[in-house]
Design a protein around this motif. Structure first.
Motif, PDB file in Angstrom:
ATOM      1  N   VAL A 155      -7.190   2.012   0.439  1.00 26.58           N
ATOM      2  CA  VAL A 155      -7.149   1.248  -0.807  1.00 26.58           C
ATOM      3  C   VAL A 155      -8.468   1.438  -1.564  1.00 26.58           C
ATOM      4  O   VAL A 155      -9.547   1.273  -0.987  1.00 26.58           O
ATOM      5  N   THR A 189     -10.736  -0.140  -4.404  1.00 24.86           N
ATOM      6  CA  THR A 189     -10.865  -1.450  -5.047  1.00 24.86           C
ATOM      7  C   THR A 189     -12.118  -1.511  -5.922  1.00 24.86           C
ATOM      8  O   THR A 189     -13.141  -0.926  -5.564  1.00 24.86           O
ATOM      9  N   SER A 213      -7.279   1.154 -11.895  1.00 25.53           N
ATOM     10  CA  SER A 213      -5.845   0.859 -11.720  1.00 25.53           C
ATOM     11  C   SER A 213      -5.061   1.041 -13.019  1.00 25.53           C
ATOM     12  O   SER A 213      -3.845   1.286 -12.987  1.00 25.53           O
ATOM     13  N   LYS A 270       1.446   6.245  -9.969  1.00 24.88           N
ATOM     14  CA  LYS A 270       1.967   6.810  -8.732  1.00 24.88           C
ATOM     15  C   LYS A 270       2.136   8.323  -8.871  1.00 24.88           C
ATOM     16  O   LYS A 270       2.649   8.819  -9.872  1.00 24.88           O
ATOM     17  N   GLU A 275       0.628   3.628  -4.749  1.00 21.20           N
ATOM     18  CA  GLU A 275       0.965   2.317  -5.314  1.00 21.20           C
ATOM     19  C   GLU A 275      -0.220   1.748  -6.083  1.00 21.20           C
ATOM     20  O   GLU A 275      -1.367   1.921  -5.680  1.00 21.20           O
ATOM     21  N   VAL A 276       0.073   1.081  -7.210  1.00 24.05           N
ATOM     22  CA  VAL A 276      -0.943   0.362  -7.968  1.00 24.05           C
ATOM     23  C   VAL A 276      -0.600  -1.117  -7.892  1.00 24.05           C
ATOM     24  O   VAL A 276       0.479  -1.537  -8.315  1.00 24.05           O
ATOM     25  N   ASN A 277      -1.512  -1.896  -7.337  1.00 21.31           N
ATOM     26  CA  ASN A 277      -1.254  -3.327  -7.117  1.00 21.31           C
ATOM     27  C   ASN A 277      -2.407  -4.130  -7.702  1.00 21.31           C
ATOM     28  O   ASN A 277      -3.460  -4.259  -7.085  1.00 21.31           O
ATOM     29  N   GLY A 278      -2.214  -4.653  -8.925  1.00 22.67           N
ATOM     30  CA  GLY A 278      -3.287  -5.388  -9.596  1.00 22.67           C
ATOM     31  C   GLY A 278      -4.446  -4.452  -9.900  1.00 22.67           C
ATOM     32  O   GLY A 278      -4.269  -3.411 -10.530  1.00 22.67           O
ATOM     33  N   ASP A 282      -6.197  -3.006  -7.503  1.00 21.02           N
ATOM     34  CA  ASP A 282      -6.321  -2.079  -6.381  1.00 21.02           C
ATOM     35  C   ASP A 282      -5.370  -0.892  -6.506  1.00 21.02           C
ATOM     36  O   ASP A 282      -4.267  -1.011  -7.056  1.00 21.02           O
ATOM     37  N   THR A 311      -3.612   1.961  -4.034  1.00 17.67           N
ATOM     38  CA  THR A 311      -3.350   2.417  -2.675  1.00 17.67           C
ATOM     39  C   THR A 311      -3.007   3.899  -2.698  1.00 17.67           C
ATOM     40  O   THR A 311      -2.191   4.346  -3.504  1.00 17.67           O
TER      41      THR A 311
END
Length: 540
Positions: free
Chosen positions: A131, A133, A153, A158, A183-186, A188, A190
């Motif tokens: 990840v 961050t 981010s 993806k 993956e983009v989560n907020g 962060d 991945t």
């Protein structure tokens, strides 16, 4: 150094279109004949990055003797005090060796970095997830890497490719890693790790292929370094990551407000697709171009890298703007000899028309900085012997077209005359350096001694002499070797009778073994309102 002994001749009309001269019939045994020693290691210049392995007075002195003519200070690491100590050592080495050396300040620019505050190595395993961050308070681990860019981010999606490494190596080493965004989560991001690697040290560069990073070209840190360290040391070159022509204009405007730094030349680093797409506009505005092949090699498909290099160098040559190529002998960071591919790469950069070769990690933290400069210089010198100057000259004249400007006509005529009479050197008297740069544009086969005549100027508050900047700034241009003349000698001779400065230049050439008795020398000088090219034959 007398003019190179160019025994190679063409007998086949078809081969005249080749950028390389080959003797016909080709005698393979001649390749092994030792090269003649010369004062100048090569016409092509070498930019060396000074750092932990190359900052002592002794090492810098040996780098200068080996052929380094520009010292690069990379502010992506180290503090100003550290670089100041290195620069003071450079000045001491210049006095010891009596060799001029220019100073290049390389800005950090919009560089995204992975921050490892623990300084412990981080091992990343292929086919596992990591990840990225923006939370720099977190500790770097094999599963989590803090970055210094809060908008990452928003910039990626993806499937995008991310490269992380120190000094952006090729990706085949175990010190750099390829990631694929899964993956983009907020805030962060991945990623799937594509190859196993161990990241060592505190900072690694992060590069996202073909994605614009919304960071300013000149960061606040860059501006602070330029306005303090840069002003204090009268830097000759500012190396700038350029994506658009406005990046160069902004930097030039910033320098114009910093006293003597208005004379500092701006070199545009072309590092990604954005810079490539805006190359023509950037070239028109910049004083020179640096092809940063580390980043470009990631942004471009591998099969397109050579094409961009050759096209970009050609455009710079035709515009008369210096072009610098980077990342040629990466393996010499840890090895005493370059690979076969690297040795050929250096030669091809010369044959393509490069003005200078820039060494980064090879001299900054490499084990063999002096040997690297020496070997690169030897390869350049060998490539120059088979450079097809006649073909290049014709292409350049055709590109310039008619009618030529007065100065361009004089410059091309000086080069043609020097080649026809087999002159050992061209001597050019100049105040601004422009005439000498134009002569060098036509790539004469012999050295050009640029005699820079200082001029007295005033801003109504103080008197200053110009000339030092102009002399040092020619140290990055292929074939151009400056000497700073006594200010009492005029660049223009009103009567043509004042030959004292010419005698100084000839003595300078003789002292360094460039000029010998009975040599022919071509001189380019202003006499009154006229520019004159004259040929002189030396006596005993």
């Amino acid at each position: 150094m007398a003019a190179p002994n160019r025994t190679c001749v063409f007998v086949d009309q078809k081969m005249q279109s080749s950028p390389m001269l080959l003797e016909e019939p080709i005698r393979m045994a001649s390749i092994l004949e030792p090269s003649k020693p010369s004062f100048f290691p090569a016409m092509t210049k070498i930019v060396g990055t000074l750092g932990p392995k190359s900052r002592s007075i002794d090492t810098i002195s040996r780098c200068l003797d080996a052929g380094m003519s520009v010292a690069r200070f990379d502010f992506s690491w180290g503090d100003p005090e550290y670089h100041q100590e290195t620069l003071e050592n450079l000045r001491a080495a210049i006095k010891t060796t009596k060799k001029l050396c220019a100073v290049m300040l390389d800005t950090v620019g919009p560089e995204v970095q992975v921050v490892n505050r623990t300084d412990r190595p981080i091992s990343l395993e292929a086919d596992t997830l990591v990840v990225l961050t923006p939370d720099q308070s977190k500790e770097a681990t094999p599963n989590l890497l803090p970055v210094n860019f809060s908008e990452l981010s928003k910039a990626v999606k993806k499937g995008d490719t991310i490269f992380i490494g120190k000094y952006l190596f090729t990706g085949s080493e175990t010190t750099s890693v390829w990631l694929e965004v899964s993956e983009v989560n907020g805030d962060d991001v991945t990623c799937l790790i594509k190859n196993s690697a161990t990241l060592s040290g505190s900072l690694y560069t992060l590069h996202v292929s073909q994605i614009r990073i919304n960071l300013p070209t000149l960061t606040d840190k860059d501006k602070e370094v330029i306005s303090t360290w840069g002003v204090r040391n009268n830097i000759d070159f500012l190396s700038l990551y350029a994506r658009h022509v406005e990046d160069v204009r902004h930097a030039r405007d910033f320098l114009s407000k910093l006293g003597d730094l208005k004379q500092t030349q701006v070199y545009a680093k072309i590092e990604n697709i954005e810079g490539l797409n805006h190359f023509d506009e950037i070239l028109r505005e910049a004083d020179g171009v640096i092809l940063s092949r580390g980043n470009l090699g990631i942004d471009l498909p591998p099969e397109k890298v050579f094409l961009f290099q050759k096209a970009a160098i050609y455009k710079c040559n035709m515009a008369g703007k210096p072009v610098v190529v980077t990342r040629v002998v990466d393996t010499m960071t840890d090895n005493l000899r370059p690979t076969r591919a690297e040795a050929t790469d250096v030669a091809n950069a010369v044959l393509d028309g490069s003005d200078a070769i820039l060494l980064g990690a090879e001299t900054l933290r490499g084990l063999y900085p002096v040997e690297t400069i020496s070997i690169v210089g030897k390869i350049c010198a060998e490539a120059e012997k088979v450079y097809n100057q006649d073909l290049y000259f014709k292409k350049t004249v055709k590109h310039v077209g008619e009618p030529m400007s007065h100065l361009e006509s004089i410059a091309s005529s000086a080069v043609r005359a020097a080649i026809k009479v087999r002159a050992s050197v061209i001597i050019c008297f100049t105040s601004s350096g422009r005439a000498a740069r134009l002569i060098a544009k036509y790539r004469p086969t012999m050295p050009v001694i640029s005699v820079v005549i200082p001029q007295l100027k005033t801003d109504q508050l103080r008197w200053t002499f110009t000339g030092a900047f102009e002399a040092r700034q020619s140290l990055i241009i292929r074939g151009l070797f400056p000497m700073l003349a006594d200010p009492q000698h005029p660049a223009e001779s009103k009567s043509g009778a004042n030959e004292s400065i010419l005698k100084v230049a000839l003595d300078h050439g003789k002292a360094f073994g460039i000029i010998k008795p009975h040599d022919r020398v071509v001189v380019c000088q202003k006499v009154g309102d006229s520019s004159v090219v004259k040929i002189i034959e030396l006596e005993d």
